[in-house]
Design an enzyme around this catalytic site. Structure first.
Site, short mmCIF file in Angstrom:
data_model
loop_
_atom_site.label_atom_id
_atom_site.label_comp_id
_atom_site.label_asym_id
_atom_site.label_seq_id
_atom_site.Cartn_x
_atom_site.Cartn_y
_atom_site.Cartn_z
N CYS A 223 38.14 3.02 -6.65
CA CYS A 223 37.64 2.68 -7.98
C CYS A 223 38.19 1.32 -8.40
O CYS A 223 39.33 0.97 -8.10
CB CYS A 223 37.98 3.76 -9.00
SG CYS A 223 39.59 3.62 -9.75
N GLU A 224 37.34 0.56 -9.04
CA GLU A 224 37.74 -0.80 -9.38
C GLU A 224 38.67 -0.85 -10.58
O GLU A 224 39.20 -1.90 -10.90
CB GLU A 224 36.50 -1.69 -9.59
CG GLU A 224 35.66 -1.37 -10.78
CD GLU A 224 34.41 -2.26 -10.85
OE1 GLU A 224 33.90 -2.65 -9.78
OE2 GLU A 224 33.97 -2.56 -11.96
N HIS A 225 38.88 0.28 -11.24
CA HIS A 225 39.79 0.27 -12.40
C HIS A 225 41.23 0.58 -12.01
O HIS A 225 42.14 0.08 -12.65
CB HIS A 225 39.31 1.28 -13.44
CG HIS A 225 37.94 0.97 -13.95
ND1 HIS A 225 36.98 1.92 -14.18
CD2 HIS A 225 37.37 -0.22 -14.24
CE1 HIS A 225 35.87 1.33 -14.60
NE2 HIS A 225 36.08 0.03 -14.65
N HIS A 226 41.43 1.42 -10.98
CA HIS A 226 42.80 1.82 -10.61
C HIS A 226 43.11 1.58 -9.14
O HIS A 226 44.21 1.85 -8.70
CB HIS A 226 43.01 3.31 -10.93
CG HIS A 226 42.73 3.67 -12.34
ND1 HIS A 226 41.50 4.13 -12.77
CD2 HIS A 226 43.51 3.61 -13.45
CE1 HIS A 226 41.54 4.36 -14.07
NE2 HIS A 226 42.74 4.05 -14.51
N GLN B 176 31.30 4.51 -9.43
CA GLN B 176 30.29 5.34 -8.77
C GLN B 176 28.87 5.02 -9.24
O GLN B 176 27.93 5.02 -8.45
CB GLN B 176 30.63 6.82 -9.02
CG GLN B 176 29.76 7.76 -8.21
CD GLN B 176 30.16 9.21 -8.40
OE1 GLN B 176 31.33 9.52 -8.51
NE2 GLN B 176 29.17 10.09 -8.44
N HIS C 185 37.32 11.61 -8.02
CA HIS C 185 38.02 10.35 -8.28
C HIS C 185 39.51 10.63 -8.40
O HIS C 185 39.93 11.34 -9.31
CB HIS C 185 37.50 9.73 -9.59
CG HIS C 185 36.09 9.26 -9.49
ND1 HIS C 185 35.73 7.96 -9.73
CD2 HIS C 185 34.96 9.91 -9.14
CE1 HIS C 185 34.43 7.82 -9.54
NE2 HIS C 185 33.93 9.00 -9.20
N CYS D 161 41.78 8.77 -9.38
CA CYS D 161 42.38 8.26 -10.62
C CYS D 161 42.30 9.33 -11.71
O CYS D 161 43.02 9.26 -12.70
CB CYS D 161 41.72 6.95 -11.06
SG CYS D 161 39.97 7.04 -11.37
ZN LIG Z 1 39.75 4.77 -11.68
#
Ligand SMILES: [Zn+2]
Length: 218
Positions: free
Chosen positions: A100-103, A141, A169, A171
């Site tokens: 995931c590009e956030h975490h 996603q 996910h 995260c």
């Molecule tokens: Zn994430």
């Protein structure tokens, strides 16, 4: 020989590809990992951690190998000899691992792809490779679902494309709200799968996914 519509569509996909950034040297990447180890509260010079920066950097090369690949070139070789085959082509349960590009935490799940050909089909291994190209990047996603569907639609120009992704996910499961066992379902329907409810129901029941009962989630 691609016609001009295909050429325009291919241009569209290429223009959406990630912008090339200056890549740091391998030494800079190793240093960045050492910094994160210190940030976690440990000593990168400790014996057990000495080889870690090198392993992490090599893992990154594998996790993010999709940036070096061209999804259009991958689908370029298509077959037109179909002997009148005009039913759905489907590949189910394509396992993927992404981040995931956030975490930068793992996303692990399955992709189901279907399309209704219009004179052109592509080898099924190419569908699995297409999933890999987009999975081996920093992702969300919803975006990955759309990228796979749009690329197939624009290069093959079929009568319809359906893509459903079910994934967990990490995260969400190992940090933050800590909700293990939750999977997220996203779908993208194009062409007849979007406009014709019967065809859409048919493809969703063939997928046998949670999206089958409720339609589009993303
Ligand atoms: Zn994430």
């Amino acid at each position: 020989m691609p016609d001009s519509t295909t050429a325009t569509n291919v241009q569209k996909i290429r223009s959406r590809e990630p912008v090339r950034v200056r890549r740091p040297s391998r030494e800079e990447a190793l240093d960045a990992v050492r910094t994160l180890i210190r940030w976690a509260g440990d000593d990168p010079e400790r014996e057990g951690l000495l080889g870690t920066p090198d392993r992490v950097v090599r893992s990154y090369a594998e996790f993010f190998s999709g940036y070096g690949e061209d999804p259009v070139a991958l689908l370029q070789r298509t077959f037109e000899e179909m002997d009148g085959y005009d039913e759905i082509v489907m590949l189910k349960d394509i396992r993927f691992e992404s981040h995931c590009e956030h975490h930068i935490a793992p996303i692990i799940g399955k992709v189901h792809i279907a399309y209704l050909p219009n004179n052109r089909v592509v080898g099924i291994s190419k569908l699995a490779r297409l999933v890999e190209v987009y999975a081996k990047r920093l992702q969300i996603q919803e975006k990955m679902t759309a990228q796979i569907a749009n690329t197939l639609d624009e290069v093959l120009q079929p009568k319809g494309v359906a893509v459903v992704i079910e994934a967990a996910h990490q995260c969400m499961t190992t940090r933050g709200v800590h909700k293990p066992g939750v999977s997220m379902v996203t779908s993208r329907m194009l062409g007849v799968f979007r406009t014709d409810p019967t065809t859409r129901r048919e493809v969703l029941s063939m997928f046998g996914t949670p999206a089958g009962g409720t339609g589009e989630h993303a």
